[in-house]
Design an enzyme around this catalytic site. Structure first.
Site, PDB file in Angstrom:
ATOM      1  CE  LYS B  54      -3.845  -2.437   2.177  1.00  0.00           C
ATOM      2  NZ  LYS B  54      -4.503  -2.835   3.438  1.00  0.00           N
ATOM      3  CD  GLN B  98      -2.964  -4.506   6.546  1.00  0.00           C
ATOM      4  OE1 GLN B  98      -2.897  -3.502   5.859  1.00  0.00           O
ATOM      5  NE2 GLN B  98      -3.613  -5.585   6.167  1.00  0.00           N
ATOM      6  CG  ASP B 121      -9.046   0.526   5.197  1.00  0.00           C
ATOM      7  OD1 ASP B 121      -9.147   0.254   3.983  1.00  0.00           O
ATOM      8  OD2 ASP B 121      -8.722  -0.322   6.050  1.00  0.00           O
TER       9      ASP B 121
END
Lengths: 279, 279
Positions: B54, B98, B121
């Site tokens: 990412k 994450q 996200d």
């Protein structure tokens, strides 16, 4: 064969009795009564009647209420300010914004001014996500009432096909999420659904929550299905063609006396729970 | 007959190009690059690889990244504090935690420490409710990527029966809500669904998002249906029996090269959008 009636009036009485006992215990230990603030904007007669009824029910179970009445000309900013003040007020445990609000007001902004810990009507984005994710929070009252009513009759949900007709933020969407959390296979139907009859025919549980009189025809109901009619329409007509549906259903809610009494009972129970949590 | 492949790699490149242009414009006008903070807890090799990938993609489109790495022993309180600091930091535009985090950490508490305006996200309760209610906010990246991929091929959703297999808070639940917002009739299926094959057979659109290799058999797919495989399983195997499904489907995503590239592209696009909004 005729369906068993899901008696919301009777089940709500049990919940109200338990709520009254908790309200009394809270008052005895804290020295104050649990308090619901009701916010009414404008002069809609039906809204005024609903608020009056809710305050009357509060009084019956030992919950105090505080009526905030604002003129129809109230702006979004003024309404948000009034609700924010209630959110910050330690003597207020729960906040109910009677809706709909006048069209010029941003209803979502007003709802979001309710502190999550006081959202006893379950209208905030936080409460919705909490219902969807199984996090602690308050239920939207009608969806919460529907689940409690089904549970009172020990109706199984796991693996059953549930069809929710309607997708409003405080009724259709959350009731679907609560049914999903109970392991039902949930289908959301709505005005753009191509074949509503087919979807209903496959359903073990039908929740009609759209506000269109007798939209759900009795002949669509799968024999033995559970039919929950959460529709509010003039003349005590629900969203389900009741008599014909009752011929086929295994269980069905009446209108009135089904979902309606459960909705108010959940509002009061959640107000006491908010008071207990804030103590 | 063989299905049209929904080429996520190609579609993501268009989105990445547009994102790079917006990132450059933002940098030119503000004097700083849009910045994504990545938070990694512990030493899971797969998670480390994802974060690295990412950050590499960020660099390619002109987005800065800031890596926050915390030991596996990090407590919930420490992680919440670290994320809260990023939420308050004006030089950080977006925050990616994450996941999964180590089992002893309260992942939901950590997610909720992300300010809604930096939740690029799309993992917070606020973002979920915004997707469900059509309010302004960020999409969960995979659901947002799926919708953008379907739109790139002009696939109609209104009135279509969509079946979502899986109900996780960042994939199944939000993609169902996004499809519902586009007027699909949406069914959520999951591990307790009694007859998954039957549900899939009725579906015009199938989204498999459960992480079980080839759970969806090709023979279940309705001829001409749109099949979206959002499964991640070892060996580049999706949740759909791909070759057999492609024989029947009208459109199908490959694995890899379908949903995956779209997910990252949406993350980057939303990071730039957060920067633009915060300016």
């Amino acid at each position: 064969m005729s369906a068993t009636v899901l008696d919301g009036t009777a089940v709500s009485h049990s919940l109200l009795d338990a709520t009254a006992a908790r309200a009394a215990a809270f008052a005895a230990s804290s020295g104050r009564t649990p308090t619901l603030a009701t916010v009414l904007v404008g002069d809609d007669p039906a809204s005024r009647t609903y608020v009056k009824m809710k305050r009357s029910r509060c009084a019956k179970v030992g919950i105090g209420s505080r009526a905030v009445e604002l003129p129809a000309s109230t702006t979004t900013e003024q309404l948000v300010a009034a609700i924010s003040a209630l959110s910050a007020d330690p003597t207020v445990d729960g906040i109910l914004l009677q809706h709909p609000v006048p069209a010029h007001v941003d209803e979502r902004a007003a709802f979001e001014a309710i502190a999550p810990g006081k959202d006893v009507d379950g209208v905030t984005m936080h409460s919705f996500a909490a219902m969807a994710f199984g996090e602690p929070g308050f239920h939207s009252c009608t969806p919460g009432g529907i689940l409690r009513l089904l549970d009172a009759y020990d109706l199984p949900l796991t693996g059953r096909r549930a069809v929710v007709i309607g997708r409003s933020p405080i009724l259709g969407k959350p009731v679907g999420m609560l049914l999903l959390a109970r392991d039902a296979t949930v289908t959301y139907c709505h005005s753009r659904t191509a074949d509503l009859a087919e979807a209903v025919r496959e359903a073990d549980v039908v929740v009609a929550a759209v506000g269109r009189p007798e939209l759900v025809r009795g002949e669509w109901v799968k024999p033995g299905a559970v039919v929950v009619d959460a529709g509010y329409n003039p003349g005590n007509v629900g969203d389900v063609e009741h008599a014909a549906a009752a011929e086929r259903a295994g269980h069905i809610t009446p209108v009135p006396g089904g979902v309606g009494p459960m909705t108010i009972a959940v509002l009061l129970e959640q107000t006491v729970r908010a008071a207990e949590a804030g103590r």
